[in-house]
Design a protein around this motif. Structure first.
Motif, PDB file in Angstrom:
ATOM      1  N   LYS A 172       0.848  -1.191   0.000  1.00 15.17           N
ATOM      2  CA  LYS A 172       0.000   0.000   0.000  1.00 15.17           C
ATOM      3  C   LYS A 172       0.888   1.247   0.000  1.00 15.17           C
ATOM      4  O   LYS A 172       1.802   1.362   0.829  1.00 15.17           O
ATOM      5  CB  LYS A 172      -0.899   0.014   1.239  1.00 15.17           C
ATOM      6  N   LEU A 174       1.000   5.472   0.107  1.00 15.02           N
ATOM      7  CA  LEU A 174       0.344   6.758   0.357  1.00 15.02           C
ATOM      8  C   LEU A 174       1.297   7.879  -0.052  1.00 15.02           C
ATOM      9  O   LEU A 174       2.495   7.799   0.224  1.00 15.02           O
ATOM     10  CB  LEU A 174      -0.021   6.894   1.831  1.00 15.02           C
ATOM     11  N   GLU A 182      -6.234  14.628  -5.003  1.00 12.99           N
ATOM     12  CA  GLU A 182      -6.973  13.447  -5.461  1.00 12.99           C
ATOM     13  C   GLU A 182      -6.605  13.117  -6.912  1.00 12.99           C
ATOM     14  O   GLU A 182      -6.362  11.968  -7.270  1.00 12.99           O
ATOM     15  CB  GLU A 182      -8.471  13.728  -5.360  1.00 12.99           C
ATOM     16  N   CYS A 185      -3.101  11.738  -7.133  1.00 15.54           N
ATOM     17  CA  CYS A 185      -3.090  10.378  -6.600  1.00 15.54           C
ATOM     18  C   CYS A 185      -3.530   9.383  -7.671  1.00 15.54           C
ATOM     19  O   CYS A 185      -2.924   8.321  -7.840  1.00 15.54           O
ATOM     20  CB  CYS A 185      -4.003  10.301  -5.381  1.00 15.54           C
ATOM     21  N   ASP A 191      -2.299   4.461  -3.645  1.00  9.16           N
ATOM     22  CA  ASP A 191      -3.520   3.940  -3.021  1.00  9.16           C
ATOM     23  C   ASP A 191      -4.301   5.018  -2.285  1.00  9.16           C
ATOM     24  O   ASP A 191      -5.522   4.915  -2.149  1.00  9.16           O
ATOM     25  CB  ASP A 191      -3.165   2.815  -2.054  1.00  9.16           C
ATOM     26  N   ASP A 192      -3.617   6.049  -1.793  1.00  9.78           N
ATOM     27  CA  ASP A 192      -4.309   7.143  -1.099  1.00  9.78           C
ATOM     28  C   ASP A 192      -3.366   8.330  -0.973  1.00  9.78           C
ATOM     29  O   ASP A 192      -2.185   8.237  -1.322  1.00  9.78           O
ATOM     30  CB  ASP A 192      -4.775   6.698   0.297  1.00  9.78           C
ATOM     31  N   TRP A 193      -3.885   9.449  -0.478  1.00  7.28           N
ATOM     32  CA  TRP A 193      -3.078  10.665  -0.362  1.00  7.28           C
ATOM     33  C   TRP A 193      -3.521  11.448   0.867  1.00  7.28           C
ATOM     34  O   TRP A 193      -4.611  11.226   1.412  1.00  7.28           O
ATOM     35  CB  TRP A 193      -3.230  11.536  -1.608  1.00  7.28           C
ATOM     36  N   LYS A 199      -4.250  12.618   8.978  1.00  6.63           N
ATOM     37  CA  LYS A 199      -4.894  11.777   7.961  1.00  6.63           C
ATOM     38  C   LYS A 199      -3.948  10.659   7.537  1.00  6.63           C
ATOM     39  O   LYS A 199      -4.376   9.515   7.333  1.00  6.63           O
ATOM     40  CB  LYS A 199      -5.313  12.616   6.742  1.00  6.63           C
ATOM     41  N   THR A 200      -2.671  10.975   7.419  1.00  8.25           N
ATOM     42  CA  THR A 200      -1.671   9.962   7.083  1.00  8.25           C
ATOM     43  C   THR A 200      -1.687   8.851   8.124  1.00  8.25           C
ATOM     44  O   THR A 200      -1.705   7.663   7.792  1.00  8.25           O
ATOM     45  CB  THR A 200      -0.258  10.587   7.021  1.00  8.25           C
ATOM     46  N   ILE A 203      -4.962   6.694   7.866  1.00  2.37           N
ATOM     47  CA  ILE A 203      -4.965   5.794   6.704  1.00  2.37           C
ATOM     48  C   ILE A 203      -4.032   4.609   6.946  1.00  2.37           C
ATOM     49  O   ILE A 203      -4.399   3.448   6.724  1.00  2.37           O
ATOM     50  CB  ILE A 203      -4.537   6.549   5.429  1.00  2.37           C
ATOM     51  N   TRP A 207      -4.849   0.538   7.226  1.00  5.69           N
ATOM     52  CA  TRP A 207      -4.180  -0.470   6.394  1.00  5.69           C
ATOM     53  C   TRP A 207      -3.542  -1.549   7.252  1.00  5.69           C
ATOM     54  O   TRP A 207      -3.641  -2.735   6.954  1.00  5.69           O
ATOM     55  CB  TRP A 207      -3.125   0.184   5.516  1.00  5.69           C
TER      56      TRP A 207
END
Length: 211
Positions: A172, A174, A182, A185, A191-193, A199-200, A203, A207
């Motif tokens: 995964k 980030l 978005e 990304c 997989d995400d931002w 937020k990091t 997420i 995971w």
């Protein structure tokens, strides 16, 4: 007990002496409320970011607040570790190739470690090959790539592509930092931002818990 509002205000006001005095006092009294104090520091840091975006603070203030956060985490770490917080996973964190910024990365690292991660910090200006090799050697399944410069997006894409070329689709990835979005990304294939450090953390925790 830590006074949440006072700690948050000291961080937001860049009042280092007051902040560190309060945190040392908290630790001298047994460290109760260390997690609340860390949250207050994080929220104060968010306020610094808001003031920067509003034009009231400058880049130097952002850097200074990052250094304050690092000091705060160093003070609080013994109590946070003493909360019985078990390690929730291992992950890689780094600033991508051609980008030399590390303040944001260091803040994220401190918060990830406080959340229970063992973080392999590969540093700054890290080429895709080194990230893939380390990931493979250490059997890491979560990677957070940081960058501040717009050209960091190219390095992030090169890194994601390198993982795909190595057949490591189970990792995964980030991406974080001021140029990410978005749209970025999606084009990079991550997989995400995230922009915000919290937020990091959220997420990566999700995971790790889903693994």
């Amino acid at each position: 007990m830590a006074n949440y509002e006072e700690i948050k205000a000291a961080m937001a006001d860049l009042d280092e002496d007051t902040l560190l005095d309060m945190l040392h006092e908290l630790m001298d009294n047994g460290g109760d409320g260390a997690m609340d104090a860390m949250t207050a520091c994080q929220d104060g840091l968010t306020e610094v970011g808001n003031l920067y975006e509003a034009g009231e603070y400058f880049v130097g203030d952002l850097i200074y607040s990052g250094e304050m956060m690092t000091e705060a985490m160093d003070i609080l770490k013994p109590a946070l570790a003493g909360d019985g917080s078990k390690k929730i996973g291992r992950m890689i964190l780094c600033t991508v190739k051609d980008d030399l910024h590390d303040i944001g990365k260091n803040i994220v690292r401190a918060m990830l470690e406080a959340a229970g991660f063992e973080v392999l910090d590969l540093g700054i200006d890290v080429p895709a090959e080194k990230i893939v090799e380390t990931c493979k050697a250490e059997n890491i399944k979560i990677v957070a790539l940081s960058g501040v410069l717009t050209l960091a997006l190219d390095s992030m894409k090169a890194t994601v592509d390198a993982f795909k070329a190595a057949g490591m689709d189970d990792v995964k990835i980030l991406i974080g930092g001021s140029p990410v979005s978005e749209e970025a990304c999606k084009s990079i294939g991550a997989d995400d931002w995230a922009h915000a450090p919290q937020k990091t953390v959220n997420i990566c925790k999700a995971w790790a818990q889903a693994a």
